[in-house]
Design a protein around this motif. Structure first.
Motif, PDB file in Angstrom:
ATOM      1  N   SER A   1       0.835  -1.194   0.000  1.00 36.22           N
ATOM      2  CA  SER A   1       0.000   0.000   0.000  1.00 36.22           C
ATOM      3  C   SER A   1       0.871   1.245   0.000  1.00 36.22           C
ATOM      4  O   SER A   1       2.098   1.168   0.089  1.00 36.22           O
ATOM      5  CB  SER A   1      -0.925   0.011   1.235  1.00 36.22           C
TER       6      SER A   1
ATOM      7  N   GLY B   1     -12.825   1.275   1.065  1.00 34.57           N
ATOM      8  CA  GLY B   1     -13.098  -0.021   0.473  1.00 34.57           C
ATOM      9  C   GLY B   1     -13.301   0.027  -1.023  1.00 34.57           C
ATOM     10  O   GLY B   1     -13.338  -1.018  -1.680  1.00 34.57           O
ATOM     11  N   GLU B   2     -13.404   1.232  -1.590  1.00 36.76           N
ATOM     12  CA  GLU B   2     -13.628   1.386  -3.027  1.00 36.76           C
ATOM     13  C   GLU B   2     -12.336   1.165  -3.806  1.00 36.76           C
ATOM     14  O   GLU B   2     -11.254   1.559  -3.371  1.00 36.76           O
ATOM     15  CB  GLU B   2     -14.165   2.791  -3.312  1.00 36.76           C
ATOM     16  N   ARG B   3     -12.453   0.513  -4.959  1.00 34.64           N
ATOM     17  CA  ARG B   3     -11.303   0.333  -5.841  1.00 34.64           C
ATOM     18  C   ARG B   3     -11.331   1.438  -6.899  1.00 34.64           C
ATOM     19  O   ARG B   3     -12.309   1.598  -7.623  1.00 34.64           O
ATOM     20  CB  ARG B   3     -11.351  -1.051  -6.499  1.00 34.64           C
TER      21      ARG B   3
ATOM     22  N   ARG C   1      -7.044   0.059  -3.940  1.00 36.92           N
ATOM     23  CA  ARG C   1      -8.242   0.001  -3.089  1.00 36.92           C
ATOM     24  C   ARG C   1      -8.021   0.918  -1.895  1.00 36.92           C
ATOM     25  O   ARG C   1      -6.987   0.866  -1.240  1.00 36.92           O
ATOM     26  CB  ARG C   1      -8.465  -1.437  -2.625  1.00 36.92           C
TER      27      ARG C   1
ATOM     28  N   ASN D   1      -8.029   1.810   1.578  1.00 38.64           N
ATOM     29  CA  ASN D   1      -8.116   1.100   2.856  1.00 38.64           C
ATOM     30  C   ASN D   1      -8.666   1.981   3.964  1.00 38.64           C
ATOM     31  O   ASN D   1      -9.403   1.519   4.832  1.00 38.64           O
ATOM     32  CB  ASN D   1      -6.735   0.577   3.266  1.00 38.64           C
TER      33      ASN D   1
ATOM     34  N   ALA E   1      -9.502  -7.050  -9.690  1.00 31.02           N
ATOM     35  CA  ALA E   1     -10.352  -7.591  -8.633  1.00 31.02           C
ATOM     36  C   ALA E   1      -9.966  -9.016  -8.246  1.00 31.02           C
ATOM     37  O   ALA E   1     -10.243  -9.462  -7.133  1.00 31.02           O
ATOM     38  CB  ALA E   1     -11.813  -7.549  -9.065  1.00 31.02           C
TER      39      ALA E   1
ATOM     40  N   ASP F   1     -10.535 -10.619   3.249  1.00 31.82           N
ATOM     41  CA  ASP F   1     -10.216  -9.244   2.886  1.00 31.82           C
ATOM     42  C   ASP F   1      -8.754  -8.964   3.158  1.00 31.82           C
ATOM     43  O   ASP F   1      -8.148  -9.538   4.076  1.00 31.82           O
ATOM     44  CB  ASP F   1     -11.076  -8.260   3.685  1.00 31.82           C
TER      45      ASP F   1
END
Length: 268
Positions: A67, A86-88, A114, A116, A141, A246
Motif C-alpha cells: 500500500s 473499500g472502493e477500488r 483500493r 483502505n 479484482a 479481505d
C-alpha cells in the motif's frame, strides 16, 4: 573344622546334573526384548531422523504490491470527500477537494488500488504533507492475496525456501475452520524499519505494532489456492470459512524452520 566337614560332604554327594537350569524368567526376556527394540529404533532415528521446529510471528494479509499513504500537496479545508473506504479506484483518481487561498485543489491517487482508510473528513483543516488516505495497490479484482509475516531478525537465516506456513486468521474461528495454508515465497534478509513497514502497509500504527519488540524481517507467504473453498484458498479443514478474505486482515503465522538434529547419542 566345621567348614572342612561340609566340603567333604559336598564332594561325596552326587552332582545334580538332571535338574533344569533357568537362565531368566519370561518377564525378564520381555523387558530385554523391548529394550533392544527401543535402542535399535533410537539409533536409527539418531542417524536419519530430525525434529521440525517452528517460529510464530504476527502477520497480515495483503496484496503483493503493498500500500501507500496518500498525502495532501496543499494546505486548506476539505470541502468534499470523493472516494469511499473499500472502493477500488484507478490511478490519478480524485479523492478529496481542498479549498486553499488560491482556489480549490483536487487531491488524486498516485497509483490504482483500493482505499483502505480515509484520514481526512469533510470540513477538516489539513496541512501540506498531511496523510489523507491509505491506498492498497491492486491491479485487478482477482489479484491473489499474500501474507506478510514479520519474523524476529534472529530467525531469518534458518527459514528455508518454500517452507510450509500455517496462518491463524484473526477473523476466522480456528476451532471451526482451521488454519490457512501457505508457503514461503521470499525472505527479506534486511530488518525492516517502522518507516519501511509504514510505506508498505500504509499504516503507521501497524508499523509500531510490528516493531515494538525490535526490527523484524518481512517474510512474504504465497497462499495455497483451492477451487473447492468459498475463500479460494486452502485450509486445514475441508471447506474453510463460508466467506471471502479481505486484505489488511490480521493473522498469526507459524513457519516451519529447517530440520535439526538436537541430540547426539553417546555409545559406551
Amino acid at each position: 573344622m566345621q567348614f572342612r566337614q561340609q566340603a567333604l560332604a559336598k564332594l561325596q554327594s552326587p552332582e545334580e546334573l538332571d535338574l533344569p537350569v533357568r537362565f531368566a524368567r519370561p518377564q525378564g526376556w520381555l523387558v530385554l526384548s523391548v529394550t533392544v527394540v527401543v535402542m535399535a529404533a533410537a539409533s536409527v532415528w539418531a542417524v536419519t531422523g530430525s525434529v521440525a521446529s517452528t517460529v510464530t510471528a504476527p502477520a497480515i494479509l495483503t496484496h503483493g504490491q503493498g500500500s501507500y499513504v496518500l498525502q495532501s500537496p496543499v494546505s486548506g479545508q476539505v470541502t468534499a470527500v470523493l472516494a469511499k473506504q473499500g472502493e477500488r479506484i484507478g490511478a490519478d483518481a480524485p479523492v478529496l477537494k481542498v479549498r486553499t487561498a488560491k482556489g480549490e485543489t483536487v487531491v488524486r491517487t498516485v497509483a490504482a488500488g483500493r482505499v483502505n482508510a480515509l484520514a481526512a473528513t469533510m470540513g477538516a483543516i489539513i496541512q501540506t504533507g498531511a496523510n489523507v488516505a491509505s491506498v492498497e495497490k491492486v491491479a485487478g479484482a482477482k489479484d491473489p492475496l499474500f501474507a506478510t509475516v514479520y519474523v524476529p531478525a534472529e530467525n531469518a537465516a534458518t527459514i528455508p525456501d518454500d517452507a510450509a506456513v500455517d496462518l491463524t486468521v484473526q477473523s476466522v474461528p480456528t476451532q471451526e475452520y482451521g488454519v490457512l495454508r501457505g508457503q514461503v515465497k521470499k525472505v527479506d534478509r534486511n530488518a525492516q524499519t517502522p518507516q519501511q513497514i509504514t510505506a508498505f502497509l500504509g499504516d503507521s500504527q501497524l508499523a509500531e505494532q510490528f516493531t515494538k519488540d525490535g526490527r523484524p524481517v518481512a517474510v512474504l507467504v504465497r497462499l495455497d489456492r483451492s477451487s473447492g473453498t468459498k475463500s479460494g484458498y486452502k485450509w486445514s479443514s475441508t471447506e474453510g470459512p463460508p466467506f471471502r478474505l479481505d486484505s489488511m486482515t490480521m493473522a498469526s503465522g507459524s513457519i516451519r524452520m529447517a530440520d535439526e538434529h538436537p541430540i547426539d547419542w553417546l555409545l559406551p
